[in-house]
Scaffold this active site. Structure first.
Site, PDB file in Angstrom:
ATOM      1  N   HIS A 261       0.845  -1.203   0.000  1.00 62.15           N
ATOM      2  CA  HIS A 261       0.000   0.000   0.000  1.00 62.15           C
ATOM      3  C   HIS A 261       0.885   1.260   0.000  1.00 62.15           C
ATOM      4  CE1 HIS A 261      -3.642   2.381   1.004  1.00 62.15           C
ATOM      5  NE2 HIS A 261      -2.748   3.165   1.610  1.00 62.15           N
ATOM      6  N   GLU A 262       1.799   1.309   0.952  1.00 62.97           N
ATOM      7  CA  GLU A 262       2.662   2.500   1.048  1.00 62.97           C
ATOM      8  C   GLU A 262       3.571   2.608  -0.169  1.00 62.97           C
ATOM      9  OE1 GLU A 262       1.691   4.601   3.079  1.00 62.97           O
ATOM     10  OE2 GLU A 262       0.514   3.301   4.383  1.00 62.97           O
TER      11      GLU A 262
HETATM   12 ZN    ZN Z   1      -3.109   5.256   1.746  1.00 64.29          ZN
END
Ligand code: ZN
Length: 499
Positions: A261-262
């Site tokens: 995600h990051e």
């Molecule tokens: Zn996010």
């Protein structure tokens, strides 16, 4: 004054902001606990300096001159002036005293919320939250709006998008999701996530996941991955982008989902053109577009079968038990398990959006003044039951679970679901533009997709608004169609649904 002089002033401000970002990163990654007090004073001092520089007479007169000369500016420079003027006029409308009052309310709001959540007692939070809501309504009055005061707050995170538009989109999405989740619940397919639990070395987890994001395109010469309690992505320059993650000894996917995600956020930041650093052309379009990049990699790609066709052997090789006994098919079903949860951050990609829709509905009415802060737990609990079929027994697991309102962040939540919708619509366009995209992913070829995102989204910074960007790339306005189709197709297969 020429344009480059103006640009240099913006770069100087951006460098100070980078220093603040670095101090924040350090606070979350390395700083000893006793350092917190002095660190917040240092950050406050720098923030004050940045604010003064930004609303200075000098910058104002530059902006006024450039706005007069607009017809002679290139389209890119015009976009820079347009965006700086947007931010400048907003900041200028807020009296210094008000900004300080809001900052104080937000700061004590955080500790009061923390205490209330710990004791699971919403009443402890009521007076402070009332104060914050009133201040945010005041902010909307200072800034101005056409229809709803809530629009003035959304505008900070998702410029140009108004609550009426979001309401229409969310209503459509909700009408699909509620019955769809019921069908999944009634499916005869049962998935047991315990099959992939084990005892995993954290050092090994980090090594494996670093190698995955490197393969996808995260540039470790221009970024780092570290450990924190709450994962985030920050950047000081396109050549220095930091991401963080957290671990679970038993569940490797807990760490992996936050890493990827990051990474999605970080690929956006690493894809910004360095020559635009400091200007709006060196910034992301909006929070929703930023979130589209993280969700596209985390969910649409990172939870797809083709992605794991390529990477599952790596998990098996490095962790062996339990993965050697779990087929790819089974693993794919487990990582896509749909299970309504009371907690937003623990939710799957289907039920997650109902958490956002309910927060949006509540925020809108709170800011418009049609509901009272004191009634929030009751409204919250009713909606959770209606949308997810769950009963909230403690406020800590309900209305008190998220930090956002304590810091005055109203208008932030909807960007999470907007991000999912943008992601699905962009991905559908990418599939059209890149023949055999999913086959390529299954062969570990990520550069066609990343290159596409770079050229269509990342490199433009804020040149386009979110609305223009979506229309340019996909030929239509933001719609729920692509996300709904994506969910329907994927989960029909996983849960053997008849739809
Ligand atoms: Zn996010």
């Amino acid at each position: 004054m020429n344009f480059n002089e103006f640009k240099n002033k913006l770069i100087e401000i951006r460098r100070l902001q980078s220093a603040v970002a670095l101090l924040n990163w350090d606070q979350q990654v390395y700083m000893p606990p006793e350092g917190v007090g002095e660190r917040s004073r240092t950050i406050a001092a720098l923030a004050g300096l940045i604010h003064q520089k930004f609303i200075s007479k000098e910058l104002e007169s530059d902006l006024l001159i450039l706005r007069k000369r607009q017809s002679r500016l290139t389209t890119k420079r015009k976009a820079v002036v347009r965006e700086v003027w947007r931010d400048f006029s907003r900041e200028k409308k807020l009296p210094q005293k008000f900004v300080e009052e809001l900052a104080r309310a937000a700061s004590s709001g955080y500790s009061i919320w923390k205490e209330a959540r710990k004791k699971s007692d919403f009443n402890l939070f009521v007076p402070q939250l009332k104060k914050i809501v009133n201040l945010k309504r005041k902010e909307a009055e200072y800034v101005g709006y056409k229809n709803s005061p809530y629009d003035a707050l959304i505008d900070v995170y998702e410029p140009g998008v108004v609550s009426e538009e979001i309401s229409a989109i969310f209503f459509e999405l909700k009408s699909f999701l509620i019955p769809f989740i019921k069908k999944i619940k009634n499916s005869s397919v049962k998935i047991d996530p315990n099959c992939i639990m084990g005892n995993f070395d954290t050092k090994k987890q980090i090594d494996v996941f670093k190698s995955i994001i490197k393969k996808i395109g995260f540039d470790f010469e221009k970024g780092r991955l570290d450990e924190t309690t709450h994962p985030f992505c920050t950047n000081f320059h396109p050549c220095d982008v930091r991401i963080t993650t957290r671990f679970s000894k038993n569940d490797v996917m807990y760490c992996f989902s936050s890493v990827i995600h990051e990474m999605g956020h970080a690929l956006y930041e690493q894809g910004i053109l360095p020559e635009n650093f400091g200007t709006p052309l060196g910034e992301s379009v909006s929070l929703g577009i930023h979130e589209s990049q993280s969700r596209l990699w985390e969910k649409i790609v990172g939870q797809s079968k083709h992605f794991w066709v390529y990477f599952y052997p790596l998990l098996k090789k490095n962790f062996q038990d339990p993965f050697v006994n779990v087929s790819l098919e089974e693993f794919y079903r487990i990582i896509n398990l749909v299970k309504p949860s009371l907690i937003r951050t623990e939710s799957d990609e289907v039920t997650y959006n109902l958490h956002i829709i309910l927060r949006f509905e509540i925020e809108k009415e709170l800011i418009e003044g049609s509901i009272d802060v004191a009634d929030l737990p009751e409204i919250w609990n009713q909606k959770i039951e209606e949308y997810l079929g769950l009963k909230v027994k403690k406020d800590a697991l309900g209305v008190l679970q998220d930090v956002h309102w304590s810091g005055g962040d109203f208008g932030y939540f909807p960007t999470y679901t907007l991000g999912n919708l943008y992601a699905a619509q962009f991905y559908a366009a990418a599939k059209n533009d890149i023949p055999g995209l999913e086959k390529k992913v299954s062969l570990g070829q990520f550069s066609p997709l990343l290159g596409w995102l770079r050229s269509k989204i990342h490199m433009h910074g804020k040149f386009y608004t979110a609305g223009d960007l979506v229309r340019n790339i996909t030929g239509e306005n933001l719609s729920t169609k692509y996300f709904v189709d994506y969910l329907a197709k994927k989960y029909k297969d996983i849960y053997k649904l008849k739809i």
